[in-house]
Design an enzyme around this catalytic site. Structure first.
Site, PDB file in Angstrom:
ATOM      1  N   CYS A  89       3.193  -9.095   3.322  1.00  0.00           N
ATOM      2  CA  CYS A  89       2.534  -7.810   2.947  1.00  0.00           C
ATOM      3  C   CYS A  89       1.462  -8.771   3.344  1.00  0.00           C
ATOM      4  O   CYS A  89       0.113  -7.949   3.544  1.00  0.00           O
ATOM      5  CB  CYS A  89       2.745  -8.140   1.719  1.00  0.00           C
ATOM      6  SG  CYS A  89       4.607  -7.593   0.533  1.00  0.00           S
ATOM      7  N   SER A  90       0.660  -9.441   2.885  1.00  0.00           N
ATOM      8  CA  SER A  90      -0.445 -10.166   2.769  1.00  0.00           C
ATOM      9  C   SER A  90      -1.019 -10.310   4.452  1.00  0.00           C
ATOM     10  O   SER A  90      -1.886 -10.724   4.320  1.00  0.00           O
ATOM     11  CB  SER A  90      -0.980 -11.758   2.228  1.00  0.00           C
ATOM     12  OG  SER A  90      -0.246 -11.614   0.760  1.00  0.00           O
TER      13      SER A  90
END
Lengths: 198, 190
Positions: free
Chosen positions: A89-90
């Site tokens: 996600c990051s």
């Protein structure tokens, strides 16, 4: 003794099981790695050709964002990601952050959604630089929007899912992706470009 | 008893071998060491190929680049710090190309970790990067290079087909003139 022999193999497996994700030094050691997860853990409640469920969520920017607001004006890409401060996600939204021109050329906006609360999203997205798109909190009622789309996992986080919704509010593309992997950018761009020829 | 000793020995050897592999894999290339003989995808455009002194398609090794020093940036299109560092690395490229003492003697390549060619091309276009960016879509190169965070810079000195790592560090370059001076000194160019 056979059980003892199994131990080294287990140790080796554990060492190699740690995957290299959230590579950017921007996050330093602040990423929690949950390990390899079940690729998909929900059942879709929508399909392409259907009108997308309506929703209104608060964004990190402070605005209230409604899907309805874009009807007749913009195509909408919704990027659900599982949770802040986790691998993949990051490393996903910062990529979308440098292709605003591609979204613009396809008359599209991007809405990022997670089930985290606003303060968490604020801190997390600050590490990504200044984002051009709205980041929405589906925190309370917890994961209600993710649930409407059928992308809320059994542990309460969202799937890593992409939806393309056209100006008429119709879902044109769905990718409930393997949660452990980043969706290929070229596929998203190709699907966005298909909207031009409809 | 013999069986027990044999089993214990197998366990110890297995653990030792595993640790050796892990240590070899988790460490980035060390200063003074040899740069791994990794296969990099040749650029698909003539400008980048010419810059590297290569031709044709397929793969190449760092030792085959026609130069004396190669600066390798390990980056990702998705990495905010790499995005922020891009203008600085471009300045480094310009400083090298505009200095007759360095032009053709120092080359830069970027390796895009977990990036497809499409993604490295987006980064190249977005930041107007003039040196080649090589995709590492499946983390293959990243694993060999110790799964470093990004951006990570490795500088390799080439001599007679051999490689020697003269710089290996995580993070932004800082003042490029200081960095370039350091590289010139370490490589013996100045």
């Amino acid at each position: 003794m056979k059980k003892l022999l199994f131990l080294p193999a287990l140790v080796i497996f554990c060492i190699f099981a740690q995957s290299a994700c959230a590579l950017s030094d921007a996050y330093k050691n602040n990423i929690y790695n949950p390990g390899e997860l079940k690729p998909v853990d929900s059942v879709l409640k929508v399909k392409t050709g259907q009108t997308a469920p309506s929703f209104k969520l608060k964004a990190v920017s402070g605005k209230m964002i409604s899907l309805q607001d874009y009807r007749g004006k913009k195509n909408v890409v919704i990027s659900f990601v599982p949770a802040a401060w986790t691998p993949v996600c990051s490393d996903q939204w910062p990529g979308y952050n440098i292709i605003k021109d591609i979204f613009d050329s396809n008359d599209a906006v991007l809405l990022g959604i997670t089930v985290d609360n606003i303060p968490t999203l604020y801190s997390w997205t600050n590490q990504m630089g200044k984002l051009w798109f709205e980041v929405l909190s589906d925190f309370w009622p917890h994961g209600a929007v993710a649930k409407k789309f059928g992308v809320l996992r059994s542990d309460g986080v969202a799937e890593r899912a992409l939806f393309i919704i056209d100006k008429k509010g119709v879902i044109r593309y769905i990718d409930v992706h393997n949660i452990n992997q980043r969706p290929p950018l070229e596929t998203l761009v190709r699907e966005l470009e298909k909207l031009k020829i409809r | 008893m013999k069986r027990t000793i044999f089993c214990l020995a197998v366990m110890i050897i297995t653990l030792f071998m595993a640790m050796t592999i892990v240590v070899a894999e988790i460490n980035p290339p060390q200063v003074g060491g040899v740069f791994p003989e990794i296969d990099l995808l040749k650029p698909n455009n003539s400008v980048d190929l010419k810059y590297l002194g290569l031709s044709g398609s397929g793969s190449f090794k760092v030792s085959q680049v026609k130069t004396e020093v190669v600066i390798i940036e390990i980056f990702s299109m998705y990495c905010p710090y790499c995005q922020g560092e891009a203008p600085n690395v471009n300045k480094l490229y310009a400083s090298i190309e505009n200095n007759p003492a360095f032009k053709n003697k120092i080359k830069i390549i970027g390796i895009g970790i977990n990036n497809s060619l499409f993604e490295t091309d987006i980064f190249k276009k977005k930041y107007k990067v003039e040196f080649p960016l090589i995709p590492d879509g499946d983390f293959k190169l990243h694993k060999i290079m110790g799964e470093v965070r990004t951006p990570y810079f490795i500088v390799v000195k080439l001599k007679g087909g051999k490689t020697e790592v003269i710089y290996s560090r995580l993070g932004a370059l800082g003042d490029i003139n200081v960095f370039l001076g350091q590289i010139a000194k370490l490589s013996g160019l100045q």
